[in-house]
Design a protein around this motif. Sequence first.
Motif, PDB file in Angstrom:
ATOM      1  N   LYS A 212       0.828  -1.211   0.000  1.00  0.00           N
ATOM      2  CA  LYS A 212       0.000   0.000   0.000  1.00  0.00           C
ATOM      3  C   LYS A 212       0.860   1.258   0.000  1.00  0.00           C
ATOM      4  O   LYS A 212       0.589   2.216  -0.718  1.00  0.00           O
ATOM      5  N   SER A 213       1.917   1.253   0.822  1.00  0.00           N
ATOM      6  CA  SER A 213       2.812   2.402   0.906  1.00  0.00           C
ATOM      7  C   SER A 213       3.510   2.647  -0.427  1.00  0.00           C
ATOM      8  O   SER A 213       3.633   3.787  -0.881  1.00  0.00           O
ATOM      9  N   LEU A 214       3.953   1.577  -1.069  1.00  0.00           N
ATOM     10  CA  LEU A 214       4.612   1.696  -2.367  1.00  0.00           C
ATOM     11  C   LEU A 214       3.645   2.231  -3.415  1.00  0.00           C
ATOM     12  O   LEU A 214       3.998   3.098  -4.216  1.00  0.00           O
ATOM     13  N   HIS A 215       2.420   1.746  -3.392  1.00  0.00           N
ATOM     14  CA  HIS A 215       1.400   2.221  -4.327  1.00  0.00           C
ATOM     15  C   HIS A 215       1.137   3.716  -4.113  1.00  0.00           C
ATOM     16  O   HIS A 215       1.056   4.495  -5.065  1.00  0.00           O
ATOM     17  N   LYS A 216       1.035   4.105  -2.854  1.00  0.00           N
ATOM     18  CA  LYS A 216       0.799   5.521  -2.515  1.00  0.00           C
ATOM     19  C   LYS A 216       1.967   6.378  -2.993  1.00  0.00           C
ATOM     20  O   LYS A 216       1.775   7.445  -3.571  1.00  0.00           O
ATOM     21  N   LYS A 217       3.189   5.883  -2.802  1.00  0.00           N
ATOM     22  CA  LYS A 217       4.384   6.606  -3.241  1.00  0.00           C
ATOM     23  C   LYS A 217       4.365   6.789  -4.755  1.00  0.00           C
ATOM     24  O   LYS A 217       4.641   7.882  -5.258  1.00  0.00           O
ATOM     25  N   GLU A 218       4.033   5.733  -5.493  1.00  0.00           N
ATOM     26  CA  GLU A 218       4.005   5.817  -6.955  1.00  0.00           C
ATOM     27  C   GLU A 218       2.951   6.807  -7.428  1.00  0.00           C
ATOM     28  O   GLU A 218       3.186   7.572  -8.366  1.00  0.00           O
ATOM     29  N   LYS A 219       1.785   6.820  -6.771  1.00  0.00           N
ATOM     30  CA  LYS A 219       0.735   7.766  -7.147  1.00  0.00           C
ATOM     31  C   LYS A 219       1.197   9.200  -6.919  1.00  0.00           C
ATOM     32  O   LYS A 219       0.976  10.073  -7.758  1.00  0.00           O
ATOM     33  N   LYS A 220       1.850   9.456  -5.777  1.00  0.00           N
ATOM     34  CA  LYS A 220       2.316  10.804  -5.474  1.00  0.00           C
ATOM     35  C   LYS A 220       3.437  11.233  -6.412  1.00  0.00           C
ATOM     36  O   LYS A 220       3.514  12.391  -6.790  1.00  0.00           O
ATOM     37  N   GLU A 221       4.317  10.277  -6.778  1.00  0.00           N
ATOM     38  CA  GLU A 221       5.393  10.613  -7.712  1.00  0.00           C
ATOM     39  C   GLU A 221       4.824  10.993  -9.072  1.00  0.00           C
ATOM     40  O   GLU A 221       5.335  11.888  -9.731  1.00  0.00           O
ATOM     41  N   LYS A 222       3.771  10.302  -9.496  1.00  0.00           N
ATOM     42  CA  LYS A 222       3.137  10.644 -10.770  1.00  0.00           C
ATOM     43  C   LYS A 222       2.522  12.040 -10.705  1.00  0.00           C
ATOM     44  O   LYS A 222       2.467  12.746 -11.694  1.00  0.00           O
ATOM     45  N   ALA A 223       2.084  12.412  -9.509  1.00  0.00           N
ATOM     46  CA  ALA A 223       1.489  13.740  -9.321  1.00  0.00           C
ATOM     47  C   ALA A 223       2.560  14.811  -9.071  1.00  0.00           C
ATOM     48  O   ALA A 223       2.243  15.974  -8.889  1.00  0.00           O
ATOM     49  N   GLY A 224       3.837  14.399  -9.017  1.00  0.00           N
ATOM     50  CA  GLY A 224       4.927  15.358  -8.829  1.00  0.00           C
ATOM     51  C   GLY A 224       5.374  15.535  -7.398  1.00  0.00           C
ATOM     52  O   GLY A 224       6.185  16.386  -7.099  1.00  0.00           O
ATOM     53  N   GLN A 225       4.853  14.733  -6.483  1.00  0.00           N
ATOM     54  CA  GLN A 225       5.264  14.797  -5.084  1.00  0.00           C
ATOM     55  C   GLN A 225       6.161  13.613  -4.784  1.00  0.00           C
ATOM     56  O   GLN A 225       6.139  12.611  -5.473  1.00  0.00           O
ATOM     57  N   THR A 226       6.964  13.700  -3.716  1.00  0.00           N
ATOM     58  CA  THR A 226       7.800  12.571  -3.302  1.00  0.00           C
ATOM     59  C   THR A 226       7.492  12.212  -1.864  1.00  0.00           C
ATOM     60  O   THR A 226       7.169  13.070  -1.048  1.00  0.00           O
ATOM     61  N   VAL A 227       7.591  10.915  -1.567  1.00  0.00           N
ATOM     62  CA  VAL A 227       7.416  10.415  -0.214  1.00  0.00           C
ATOM     63  C   VAL A 227       8.527   9.417   0.056  1.00  0.00           C
ATOM     64  O   VAL A 227       9.088   8.833  -0.862  1.00  0.00           O
ATOM     65  N   PRO A 228       8.867   9.154   1.330  1.00  0.00           N
ATOM     66  CA  PRO A 228       9.937   8.196   1.630  1.00  0.00           C
ATOM     67  C   PRO A 228       9.545   6.775   1.173  1.00  0.00           C
ATOM     68  O   PRO A 228       8.384   6.402   1.230  1.00  0.00           O
ATOM     69  N   ALA A 229      10.557   6.008   0.743  1.00  0.00           N
ATOM     70  CA  ALA A 229      10.337   4.617   0.298  1.00  0.00           C
ATOM     71  C   ALA A 229      10.017   3.736   1.501  1.00  0.00           C
ATOM     72  O   ALA A 229      10.452   4.012   2.617  1.00  0.00           O
ATOM     73  N   PRO A 230       9.255   2.634   1.295  1.00  0.00           N
ATOM     74  CA  PRO A 230       8.954   1.734   2.404  1.00  0.00           C
ATOM     75  C   PRO A 230      10.212   0.993   2.858  1.00  0.00           C
ATOM     76  O   PRO A 230      11.106   0.748   2.060  1.00  0.00           O
ATOM     77  N   LYS A 231      10.261   0.675   4.146  1.00  0.00           N
ATOM     78  CA  LYS A 231      11.406  -0.049   4.690  1.00  0.00           C
ATOM     79  C   LYS A 231      11.257  -1.532   4.386  1.00  0.00           C
ATOM     80  O   LYS A 231      10.151  -2.048   4.301  1.00  0.00           O
ATOM     81  N   ALA A 232      12.395  -2.225   4.234  1.00  0.00           N
ATOM     82  CA  ALA A 232      12.379  -3.661   3.960  1.00  0.00           C
ATOM     83  C   ALA A 232      11.865  -4.412   5.180  1.00  0.00           C
ATOM     84  O   ALA A 232      12.137  -4.036   6.326  1.00  0.00           O
ATOM     85  N   ARG A 233      11.098  -5.466   4.922  1.00  0.00           N
ATOM     86  CA  ARG A 233      10.535  -6.284   5.997  1.00  0.00           C
ATOM     87  C   ARG A 233      11.598  -7.186   6.582  1.00  0.00           C
ATOM     88  O   ARG A 233      12.402  -7.753   5.866  1.00  0.00           O
ATOM     89  N   LYS A 234      11.591  -7.303   7.875  1.00  0.00           N
ATOM     90  CA  LYS A 234      12.558  -8.193   8.550  1.00  0.00           C
ATOM     91  C   LYS A 234      11.873  -9.486   8.909  1.00  0.00           C
ATOM     92  O   LYS A 234      10.743  -9.598   9.078  1.00  0.00           O
TER      93      LYS A 234
END
Length: 131
Positions: free
Chosen positions: A109-131
């Motif tokens: 979900k976080s990655l999807h949200k990031k991609e949507k915001k990047e397409k809109a010209g905004q940036t958000v931090p990348a999701p952290k890797a799962r341990k």
Amino acid sequence: NNSRTYQAQCQQQWAEHWKQKKLKNDQKIYLPVKSNNVLSGIPVHVSSTDPKEIRKNIMSFAPLQEYLQMSSDDVEFFVCAKVIPKPGNVNSVWIFLGVQAPMSKEQVKSLHKKEKKEKAGQTVPAPKARK
């Protein structure tokens, strides 16, 4: 005069290094990773070719223990090794251990949200890797 030549050579070699690094980073998107999975790996270096010694070193390596404690049945492990002979009957053994694991629903979900915001010209931090 020799120092200027040396400095120029260093600058040229560093420029080539950064060019190669960028090229490799740009090629990461072509790695065969399953959808909604994350690829993670760790390098291990040992100087012995004795399988028992290598196993002892690898099994005591903390990041590998994190991989082995992953609970999903969808986790895929991989290993690559290269032995480089050195003078004096010494070997440089490089082992690359890795895992391909599914991302959590939150990460997807976080990655999807990031991609949507990047397409809109905004940036958000990348999701952290799962341990």
